[in-house]
Design a protein around this motif. Structure first.
Motif, mmCIF file in Angstrom:
data_model
loop_
_atom_site.group_PDB
_atom_site.id
_atom_site.type_symbol
_atom_site.label_atom_id
_atom_site.label_comp_id
_atom_site.label_asym_id
_atom_site.label_seq_id
_atom_site.Cartn_x
_atom_site.Cartn_y
_atom_site.Cartn_z
ATOM 1 N N TYR A 119 44.665 40.795 23.155
ATOM 2 C CA TYR A 119 44.412 40.203 21.696
ATOM 3 C C TYR A 119 44.081 41.276 20.701
ATOM 4 O O TYR A 119 44.669 41.432 19.566
ATOM 5 N N ALA A 186 49.950 33.348 17.903
ATOM 6 C CA ALA A 186 50.182 32.763 19.154
ATOM 7 C C ALA A 186 49.271 33.207 20.362
ATOM 8 O O ALA A 186 49.440 32.448 21.249
ATOM 9 N N SER A 187 48.422 34.025 20.113
ATOM 10 C CA SER A 187 47.612 34.738 21.034
ATOM 11 C C SER A 187 46.254 34.303 21.065
ATOM 12 O O SER A 187 45.229 34.648 21.751
ATOM 13 N N ARG A 188 46.149 33.620 19.956
ATOM 14 C CA ARG A 188 44.642 33.097 19.525
ATOM 15 C C ARG A 188 43.891 32.285 20.549
ATOM 16 O O ARG A 188 44.885 31.228 20.869
ATOM 17 N N PRO A 189 42.993 32.426 21.251
ATOM 18 C CA PRO A 189 42.497 31.310 22.277
ATOM 19 C C PRO A 189 42.382 29.940 21.410
ATOM 20 O O PRO A 189 41.998 29.820 20.335
ATOM 21 N N ARG A 190 42.831 29.010 22.090
ATOM 22 C CA ARG A 190 42.622 27.691 21.526
ATOM 23 C C ARG A 190 41.203 26.940 21.360
ATOM 24 O O ARG A 190 41.285 26.169 20.391
ATOM 25 N N GLU A 191 40.346 27.565 22.124
ATOM 26 C CA GLU A 191 38.943 27.088 21.764
ATOM 27 C C GLU A 191 38.246 27.626 20.555
ATOM 28 O O GLU A 191 37.395 27.039 20.205
ATOM 29 N N TRP A 192 38.973 28.455 19.943
ATOM 30 C CA TRP A 192 38.097 29.167 18.825
ATOM 31 C C TRP A 192 38.417 28.061 17.574
ATOM 32 O O TRP A 192 39.411 27.444 17.263
ATOM 33 N N GLU A 193 37.293 27.916 16.932
ATOM 34 C CA GLU A 193 37.219 27.215 15.692
ATOM 35 C C GLU A 193 37.426 27.971 14.497
ATOM 36 O O GLU A 193 37.848 27.212 13.372
ATOM 37 N N THR A 195 39.188 29.701 11.218
ATOM 38 C CA THR A 195 40.307 29.778 10.485
ATOM 39 C C THR A 195 40.739 31.079 10.036
ATOM 40 O O THR A 195 41.792 31.322 9.419
ATOM 41 N N GLY A 203 36.222 35.842 18.305
ATOM 42 C CA GLY A 203 36.396 34.723 17.225
ATOM 43 C C GLY A 203 35.700 34.614 16.247
ATOM 44 O O GLY A 203 35.730 33.720 15.431
#
Length: 295
Positions: A119, A186-193, A195, A203
């Motif tokens: 990342y 596309a590589s950002r972890p989904r759990e990151w809040e 923006t 994050g």
């Protein structure tokens, strides 16, 4: 001081500038506590001259201190605390900006260094591409949010709230940069809040100083450079834009310069490059063999 800061915030001054006001005004009064004497204008004036007259102050630092202190004392005058501004009549010093130039070969090698299997590597590569492709200011780039980027139209919005000049502008970018940004998102972890477009590995916000340290530690040694900073990339972009034929007024708009004065410094450097190239490659010198200059 807090009342002064409230006024600056109400006028839309950027957080970075607010921080600088706090630092420089506090530094002055910590070194010259005798300056706080509205009843003795001469004592305040002498304190100001002593503070600004230090031998080891670079012209750029002198000008920053002068500007911030003059603004603060002007506010004090308007508030009735002082009868006159003790900085009146003190002129700025001529300070040449540090403009760095890296060759196309160095920048090409730099873009190959990030490890795009991670990342952080994808982020570094995308940030390098955006910086070199748009000449964006580092502080503006690191304040971008996901919604500021339009991959379909290949433009990025610099909101007024994050722009140094407090005026919004839209920067186009190339397909190569669009692909780098797309891979980063596309590589950002989904759990990151968050923006934020360019976050650190946890994050959180990636700061300009953090980005500078990463360039200096991870990439500068591999390029054989003693120094590599985020702002160097902005300088490189500006100079290569001009060398590749960009109109100066277009460059001024892209870089967000309020006047053409700063842009002219890049133009002067680019023109000196042309002179050096001509001196090296002029065919007439080979044909005639006369290397003497006209007197």
């Amino acid at each position: 001081m807090e009342a002064f800061i409230f006024l600056k915030k109400a006028n839309g001054i950027s957080p970075r500038t607010i921080k600088d006001y706090r630092y420089h005004v506090a530094l002055f009064f910590s070194e010259c506590p005798q300056a706080w004497d509205p009843q003795d204008a001469n004592k305040t004036r002498m304190a100001v001259l002593s503070f600004l007259g230090q031998d080891d102050i670079a012209p750029a630092t002198f000008n920053i201190r002068l500007r911030y202190l003059k603004s603060f004392f002007s506010w004090l005058v308007n508030e009735g605390a002082y009868t006159g501004n003790p900085l009146e009549g003190i002129k700025t010093r001529k300070a040449e900006p540090r403009i760095v130039q890296h060759s196309a070969e160095v920048l090409t090698k730099l873009l190959k260094l990030p490890d795009k299997t991670t990342y952080c590597g994808k982020r570094d590569y995308a940030l390098l591409c955006l910086s070199i492709d748009t000449a964006i200011r580092p502080s503006e780039a690191l304040a971008l949010e996901l919604d500021d980027v339009n991959l379909k139209e290949m433009v990025v919005l610099i909101r007024a709230s994050i722009a140094k000049t407090r005026k919004s502008r839209t920067l186009p970018f190339s397909l190569e940069t669009a692909k780098a940004l797309q891979a980063l998102i596309a590589s950002r972890p989904r759990e990151w809040e968050t923006t934020l477009l360019f976050a650190n590995y946890e994050g959180d916000r990636l700061t300009v100083s953090g980005w500078r340290q990463r360039l200096q530690k991870n990439y500068a040694p591999k390029l054989g450079l003693k120094r590599l900073s985020p702002y160097d990339l902005r300088h490189d972009a500006a100079l290569h834009f001009l060398r590749n034929g960009m109109h100066p007024f277009a460059l001024q708009t892209i870089m967000g310069h309020t006047t053409l004065d700063m842009t002219k410094r890049y133009i002067a450097l680019a023109e000196s490059d042309i002179r050096e190239a001509h001196e090296t490659a002029s065919p007439i010198k080979k044909f005639i063999g006369n290397k003497k200059r006209v007197r």
